[in-house]
Design an enzyme around this catalytic site. Structure first.
Site, PDB file in Angstrom:
ATOM      1  N   GLU A  90       0.352  -5.712   2.291  1.00 34.83           N
ATOM      2  CA  GLU A  90       1.434  -5.531   1.327  1.00 34.83           C
ATOM      3  C   GLU A  90       2.051  -4.142   1.403  1.00 34.83           C
ATOM      4  OE1 GLU A  90       0.231  -8.695  -2.072  1.00 34.83           O
ATOM      5  OE2 GLU A  90      -0.739  -6.769  -2.217  1.00 34.83           O
ATOM      6  N   CYS A 103       5.564   2.509  -0.311  1.00 40.56           N
ATOM      7  CA  CYS A 103       4.105   2.636  -0.230  1.00 40.56           C
ATOM      8  C   CYS A 103       3.613   1.684   0.863  1.00 40.56           C
ATOM      9  CB  CYS A 103       3.507   2.292  -1.592  1.00 40.56           C
ATOM     10  SG  CYS A 103       1.709   2.373  -1.619  1.00 40.56           S
ATOM     11  N   CYS A 110     -10.130  -2.789   3.558  1.00 38.62           N
ATOM     12  CA  CYS A 110     -10.585  -1.395   3.574  1.00 38.62           C
ATOM     13  C   CYS A 110     -12.102  -1.398   3.580  1.00 38.62           C
ATOM     14  CB  CYS A 110     -10.068  -0.646   2.345  1.00 38.62           C
ATOM     15  SG  CYS A 110     -10.440   1.129   2.382  1.00 38.62           S
ATOM     16  N   CYS A 114     -14.446   1.483  -2.628  1.00 36.46           N
ATOM     17  CA  CYS A 114     -14.368   2.204  -3.902  1.00 36.46           C
ATOM     18  C   CYS A 114     -14.523   1.165  -5.022  1.00 36.46           C
ATOM     19  CB  CYS A 114     -13.048   2.955  -4.025  1.00 36.46           C
ATOM     20  SG  CYS A 114     -12.894   4.252  -2.769  1.00 36.46           S
ATOM     21  N   CYS A 117     -11.355  -0.583  -6.852  1.00 41.45           N
ATOM     22  CA  CYS A 117     -10.160  -0.925  -6.060  1.00 41.45           C
ATOM     23  C   CYS A 117     -10.259  -2.348  -5.533  1.00 41.45           C
ATOM     24  CB  CYS A 117     -10.020   0.055  -4.896  1.00 41.45           C
ATOM     25  SG  CYS A 117      -8.647  -0.329  -3.798  1.00 41.45           S
ATOM     26  N   GLY A 168      -5.936   0.129   2.557  1.00 39.65           N
ATOM     27  CA  GLY A 168      -6.638   0.805   3.640  1.00 39.65           C
ATOM     28  C   GLY A 168      -6.737   2.304   3.492  1.00 39.65           C
ATOM     29  N   SER A 200      -2.481   9.638   1.679  1.00 38.31           N
ATOM     30  CA  SER A 200      -3.476   9.622   0.609  1.00 38.31           C
ATOM     31  C   SER A 200      -4.826   9.268   1.209  1.00 38.31           C
ATOM     32  CB  SER A 200      -3.074   8.584  -0.446  1.00 38.31           C
ATOM     33  OG  SER A 200      -4.041   8.524  -1.476  1.00 38.31           O
ATOM     34  N   LEU A 223      -9.575  11.751  -5.987  1.00 36.39           N
ATOM     35  CA  LEU A 223     -10.747  12.482  -6.481  1.00 36.39           C
ATOM     36  C   LEU A 223     -11.593  11.605  -7.414  1.00 36.39           C
ATOM     37  CD1 LEU A 223     -11.971  15.262  -6.159  1.00 36.39           C
ATOM     38  CD2 LEU A 223     -10.550  16.074  -8.047  1.00 36.39           C
ATOM     39  N   HIS A 224     -11.052  11.218  -8.525  1.00 36.83           N
ATOM     40  CA  HIS A 224     -11.623  10.213  -9.426  1.00 36.83           C
ATOM     41  C   HIS A 224     -12.896  10.582 -10.155  1.00 36.83           C
ATOM     42  CE1 HIS A 224      -8.511   7.853  -7.757  1.00 36.83           C
ATOM     43  NE2 HIS A 224      -9.147   7.464  -6.662  1.00 36.83           N
ATOM     44  N   CYS A 342      -0.910   0.220  -8.209  1.00 30.75           N
ATOM     45  CA  CYS A 342      -1.993   0.842  -7.430  1.00 30.75           C
ATOM     46  C   CYS A 342      -3.284   0.058  -7.595  1.00 30.75           C
ATOM     47  CB  CYS A 342      -2.297   2.249  -7.929  1.00 30.75           C
ATOM     48  SG  CYS A 342      -0.895   3.306  -8.001  1.00 30.75           S
TER      49      CYS A 342
HETATM   50  N1  SAH Z   1      -7.515   4.930   0.840  1.00 32.27           N
HETATM   51  C1  SAH Z   1      -6.542   5.845   0.339  1.00 32.27           C
HETATM   52  C2  SAH Z   1      -5.207   5.207  -0.027  1.00 32.27           C
HETATM   53  C3  SAH Z   1      -5.184   3.891  -0.787  1.00 32.27           C
HETATM   54  S1  SAH Z   1      -5.310   3.774  -2.520  1.00 32.27           S
HETATM   55  C4  SAH Z   1      -7.095   6.618  -0.814  1.00 32.27           C
HETATM   56  O1  SAH Z   1      -8.197   6.314  -1.232  1.00 32.27           O
HETATM   57  O2  SAH Z   1      -6.447   7.546  -1.274  1.00 32.27           O
HETATM   58  C5  SAH Z   1      -4.065   4.611  -3.356  1.00 32.27           C
HETATM   59  C6  SAH Z   1      -4.558   5.149  -4.726  1.00 32.27           C
HETATM   60  O3  SAH Z   1      -4.755   4.091  -5.712  1.00 32.27           O
HETATM   61  C7  SAH Z   1      -5.918   5.832  -4.590  1.00 32.27           C
HETATM   62  O4  SAH Z   1      -5.945   7.017  -5.324  1.00 32.27           O
HETATM   63  C8  SAH Z   1      -6.828   4.799  -5.174  1.00 32.27           C
HETATM   64  O5  SAH Z   1      -8.053   5.357  -5.550  1.00 32.27           O
HETATM   65  C9  SAH Z   1      -6.012   4.266  -6.329  1.00 32.27           C
HETATM   66  N2  SAH Z   1      -6.516   3.014  -6.875  1.00 32.27           N
HETATM   67  C10 SAH Z   1      -7.314   2.117  -6.259  1.00 32.27           C
HETATM   68  N3  SAH Z   1      -7.603   1.090  -7.092  1.00 32.27           N
HETATM   69  C11 SAH Z   1      -6.954   1.349  -8.250  1.00 32.27           C
HETATM   70  C12 SAH Z   1      -6.827   0.634  -9.482  1.00 32.27           C
HETATM   71  N4  SAH Z   1      -7.417  -0.544  -9.661  1.00 32.27           N
HETATM   72  N5  SAH Z   1      -6.074   1.173 -10.442  1.00 32.27           N
HETATM   73  C13 SAH Z   1      -5.431   2.351 -10.236  1.00 32.27           C
HETATM   74  N6  SAH Z   1      -5.509   3.052  -9.107  1.00 32.27           N
HETATM   75  C14 SAH Z   1      -6.259   2.567  -8.120  1.00 32.27           C
END
Ligand code: SAH
Length: 358
Positions: A90, A103, A110, A114, A117, A168, A200, A223-224, A342
């Protein structure tokens, strides 16, 4: 037969040299493909018929096919692309006043898993090719050009910014992601400024160093969490590249980055990482790194155990960061009604069991 969309500018020149053709031919074709969005050799009118004939016999121009193209109530547009073998990825276009951001995805699925995600929950199938990555921009430009009103009468590009922030981990598909970046930056292709192209990453430290040397563009780091214990659980790649190493890599990156700050993305998970203390810990963690924060309200997906932080709590979190002089924006959730927000990008990923070692 090579797909010409797989070549970055240098590779295009090398391929033309192999064919016994002059470098300026490579530039002409690059312009036709990426500047004018042409997919047909016959449309390349400044190239002699005999050469067009030769090219048709030795190369193809094959962007990923559009499976669907949906528009959200807020103007966000989501494309689903067929990348073969039952896989689809997508791409999301986000219009804002004064800019349009695309985007782009870099992998089918992936491998990083995480916890919050939906792409990560699906597992990993394979890296996208350069043609599949740049093909998302190629196709989106075409689709968006058609809808352009032309009111201003100027040659405005609808897509002014690109973020490798779709499905990814771009730095786990380094070669192809960088080839696509080089096309985005090249004046004969998309001509975007380095400041308007963002990678990213979840924090692949060695690849961040390589990107700084080979193709520095704006960098966003997911970062998270403010400490290793929590980040190990939310972003498992942290077990390999813990926060101290990640912060050091961010500082090194800034030596060559086109922008003088790193963007830290921080998904706001209710009761998990959204306490006031977490904001204070983040300030301590990032003290040595010029940065901005982008707080992302969690976007839920089926089967997730996380919930979105209350908006009051997000505001409080942002206030603490801003009180310390850090710019903290809260990402507006866009395209939720078409699952384009996202972390909601799922596409279609086959054979989800594959894993890569990173
Ligand atoms: N792999 C890369 C890029 C993809 S994700 C990365 O980790 O940066 C793009 C952003 O969306 C990342 O910051 C990711 O952590 C965030 N993201 C993933 N799942 C999400 C969700 N359910 N809600 C909000 N943001 C999310």
């Amino acid at each position: 037969m090579p797909n010409l969309l797989d070549f970055d500018p240098a590779q295009m020149t090398a391929w033309f040299a192999d064919q016994g053709e002059k470098p300026f031919r490579a530039t002409q074709v690059l312009r036709w493909l990426h500047h004018f969005g042409v997919a047909d050799f016959d449309a390349m009118t400044n190239i002699a018929k005999s050469l067009r004939e030769k090219l048709r016999g030795s190369a193809q121009i094959k962007p990923p096919a559009v499976i669907s193209d949906r528009m959200s109530g807020d103007g966000t547009r989501k494309f689903l692309f067929d990348v073969g073998g039952g896989n689809a990825v997508e791409t999301v276009f986000i219009p804002e006043s004064g800019r349009g951001t695309l985007c782009v995805s870099t992998q089918a699925g992936c491998a990083l898993e995480c916890a919050f995600c939906s792409t990560g929950k699906q597992g990993f199938n394979r890296n996208l090719t350069t043609a599949e990555i740049i093909g998302q921009l190629w196709q989106a430009e075409r689709a968006l050009e058609q809808g352009k009103t032309g009111e201003t009468g100027r040659d405005e590009r609808v897509i002014s910014n690109v973020v490798l922030m779709g499905m990814g981990e771009p730095l786990a598909n380094f070669e192809n992601a960088v080839a696509a970046l080089r096309l985005m930056l090249d004046d004969n292709a998309y001509g975007l400024s380095r400041r308007r192209v963002t990678v990213s990453t979840a924090g692949l430290v060695p690849a961040m160093d390589r990107l700084r040397e080979e193709c520095p563009v704006a960098l966003a780091v997911s970062l998270h969490a403010p400490n290793d214990a929590l980040r190990n659980a939310l972003v498992p790649i942290n077990q390999k590249y813990p926060l101290a190493e990640l912060m050091a890599a961010c500082r090194r990156y800034l030596e060559k980055a086109p922008r003088d700050f790193i963007t830290f993305e921080y998904v706001m998970l209710d009761g998990v990482n959204d306490h006031e203390q977490d904001a204070h810990s983040l300030l301590a963690l990032t003290r040595q790194v010029p940065c901005k924060f982008n707080l992302i309200p969690f976007n839920p997906f089926p089967g997730t155990r996380y919930r979105r932080s209350k908006s009051e709590r997000v505001r409080r979190f942002a206030d603490i960061l801003m009180g310390a002089g850090i710019v903290a924006t809260t990402r507006k959730t866009r395209g939720e009604d078409i699952d384009a927000a996202c972390g909601q990008l799922a596409g279609q990923v086959q054979d989800k069991t594959r894993r890569v070692t990173i």
